[in-house]
Design a protein around this motif. Structure first.
Motif, mmCIF file in Angstrom:
data_model
loop_
_atom_site.group_PDB
_atom_site.id
_atom_site.type_symbol
_atom_site.label_atom_id
_atom_site.label_comp_id
_atom_site.label_asym_id
_atom_site.label_seq_id
_atom_site.Cartn_x
_atom_site.Cartn_y
_atom_site.Cartn_z
ATOM 1 N N VAL A 32 21.657 135.237 -7.846
ATOM 2 C CA VAL A 32 22.808 136.119 -7.991
ATOM 3 C C VAL A 32 23.433 136.055 -9.369
ATOM 4 O O VAL A 32 24.468 136.642 -9.601
ATOM 5 N N HIS A 33 22.814 135.316 -10.283
ATOM 6 C CA HIS A 33 23.403 135.198 -11.624
ATOM 7 C C HIS A 33 23.384 136.549 -12.322
ATOM 8 O O HIS A 33 22.378 137.226 -12.358
ATOM 9 N N GLY A 34 24.522 136.963 -12.852
ATOM 10 C CA GLY A 34 24.639 138.297 -13.434
ATOM 11 C C GLY A 34 23.946 138.436 -14.768
ATOM 12 O O GLY A 34 23.619 137.472 -15.430
ATOM 13 N N LYS A 63 34.879 139.847 -14.025
ATOM 14 C CA LYS A 63 34.025 139.301 -12.976
ATOM 15 C C LYS A 63 34.708 138.064 -12.411
ATOM 16 O O LYS A 63 35.131 137.181 -13.159
ATOM 17 N N GLY A 125 32.436 130.641 -14.047
ATOM 18 C CA GLY A 125 31.720 131.883 -13.783
ATOM 19 C C GLY A 125 32.535 133.136 -14.009
ATOM 20 O O GLY A 125 31.994 134.245 -14.013
ATOM 21 N N LYS A 200 23.232 128.032 -3.968
ATOM 22 C CA LYS A 200 24.355 128.487 -4.792
ATOM 23 C C LYS A 200 23.838 128.618 -6.216
ATOM 24 O O LYS A 200 24.095 127.795 -7.086
ATOM 25 N N GLU A 202 24.089 130.858 -8.751
ATOM 26 C CA GLU A 202 24.898 131.145 -9.932
ATOM 27 C C GLU A 202 25.512 129.857 -10.469
ATOM 28 O O GLU A 202 25.495 129.592 -11.677
ATOM 29 N N GLU A 203 26.028 129.033 -9.550
ATOM 30 C CA GLU A 203 26.599 127.763 -9.958
ATOM 31 C C GLU A 203 25.530 126.855 -10.569
ATOM 32 O O GLU A 203 25.789 126.132 -11.543
ATOM 33 N N GLN A 206 24.854 127.768 -14.183
ATOM 34 C CA GLN A 206 25.937 127.329 -15.060
ATOM 35 C C GLN A 206 25.816 125.841 -15.384
ATOM 36 O O GLN A 206 26.043 125.422 -16.524
ATOM 37 N N CYS A 245 14.295 130.766 -12.627
ATOM 38 C CA CYS A 245 15.323 131.700 -12.152
ATOM 39 C C CYS A 245 15.184 133.062 -12.825
ATOM 40 O O CYS A 245 15.322 134.093 -12.183
#
Length: 369
Positions: A32-34, A63, A125, A200, A202-203, A206, A245
């Motif tokens: 889901v990472h933008g 965001k 995020g 998770k 997206e996290e 990061q 990813c």
């Protein structure tokens, strides 16, 4: 560094799913990472409500983030673009430099005071548009070196908080010992792996990016021997995990870049060769992909995943050849059949007349004899 046999085993295991705490594969997980923000002519437009953080600083969220906000002395890692508001001159872009900035809240430089206020209001995020008045920016005199900012210039920031460490002492990376930086990066990598296993993602990304930020080029350049090996044992898996990813996200150029970073340090890294090969194959760069897979096979000759990718490239090449063959056939058509030669009747009549005259001449001579 892993030896070839260990890497081969690790690659086989990675095709089955996440296996250990060092390197995690994302092929089987949603992500889901933008997308990184696009580099446009000027700052982006934000439609959200304007938040007044300070009489000189406002924020509009672009965001939403997650989790808690950083506290004073937290070490924050941010990406940002900055513009002079009245001219829309962009004077700094950390995304373009591919290097996040470290900001310790409460200890930031004077020209970063407004940015620090904005970052302190953000969650990990979160991406936001900040308006900072000149008093909390580069001030009355501005800056005539780098970055070049005119006097009394109000600023616009597009900023993303990648994440933060709640270090009570607010110790900057430059003040850490080698062991402390490697330990901090390893902690981030471990947290990223834990987030990944919980999907998770997206996290997780990061955390990997923050881990890599502790291992910057200036830091790695100073390391030799066991300390360099210790740092690479943390840094390289983060790049490989991010590459996996990016492949899932179909952001193949970025996956290639992450693998190439690893290969610049370890040219025979099987996972880096394999994942770069996959990304190149998806981009249609079959010759380069084949080269990566063939090199990976030298160090992992029994690996089924590598053999499968090489078979797929061979099948692709065969299909392309057949298609081109059909196209050329349609353009030039089938080879024409040779036409039978037409009989030249004049030649035949001439040959008959010659034969007749010779025959009559011979007959007349025989009578004379």
């Amino acid at each position: 560094m892993e030896d070839s046999q260990a890497q081969a085993y690790s690659l086989q295991q990675s095709e089955k799913g996440p296996d250990d705490d060092n390197e995690i594969v994302a092929e089987q997980a949603a992500f889901v990472h933008g997308e990184p923000p696009q580099d446009t002519e000027g700052p982006p437009k934000a439609d959200s409500e304007v938040e007044i953080l300070h009489e000189k600083v406002t924020k509009q969220i672009m965001k939403e983030g997650h989790g808690q906000k950083p506290i004073k002395f937290s070490t924050c890692f941010v990406h940002y673009r900055a513009w002079v508001e009245n001219t829309m001159h962009k004077f700094e872009d950390t995304w373009q430099e591919q290097r996040p900035v470290e900001l310790i809240l409460g200890k930031e430089k004077a020209q970063m005071a407004g940015l620090g206020i904005g970052v302190s209001s953000m969650k990990a995020g979160e991406r936001a548009l900040l308006h900072v008045s000149w008093e909390l920016g580069y001030g009355k005199e501005g800056s005539f070196s780098f970055p070049n900012v005119p006097p009394m210039a109000d600023l616009l920031y597009e900023v993303e908080l990648i994440g933060f460490d709640e270090a009570k002492e607010g110790k900057a990376r430059s003040d850490m010992t080698v062991e402390e930086r490697i330990e901090a990066a390893d902690r981030r990598k471990a947290e990223g792996n834990a987030y990944f296993k919980d999907e998770k993602l997206e996290e997780a990304m990061q955390q990997y990016e923050m881990a890599v930020a502790y291992m910057g080029d200036d830091f790695m350049f100073q390391l030799f021997g066991k300390y360099r090996d210790m740092a690479l044992a943390v840094k390289n898996p983060c790049h490989l995990n991010m590459a996996a990813c990016f492949i899932k996200l179909e952001r193949y150029e970025e996956a290639i870049a992450q693998c190439s970073i690893v290969l610049s340090e370890d040219e025979n890294n099987v996972k880096a060769l394999f994942r770069r090969g996959k990304a190149r194959a998806e981009l249609g760069q079959t010759d380069a992909a084949r080269e990566d897979f063939q090199k990976a096979r030298k160090f992992a000759p029994e690996d089924k995943a590598i053999a499968k990718e090489l078979r797929m490239i061979a099948e692709h090449d065969k299909a392309v050849y057949q298609k081109q063959k059909e196209i050329y056939k349609g353009i030039f058509g089938p080879r024409p059949e040779p036409k039978p030669k037409r009989l030249n009747w004049l030649v035949l009549i001439w040959q008959w007349l010659v034969s007749l005259v010779l025959g009559l001449f011979k007959l007349k001579r025989n009578k004379a004899d």
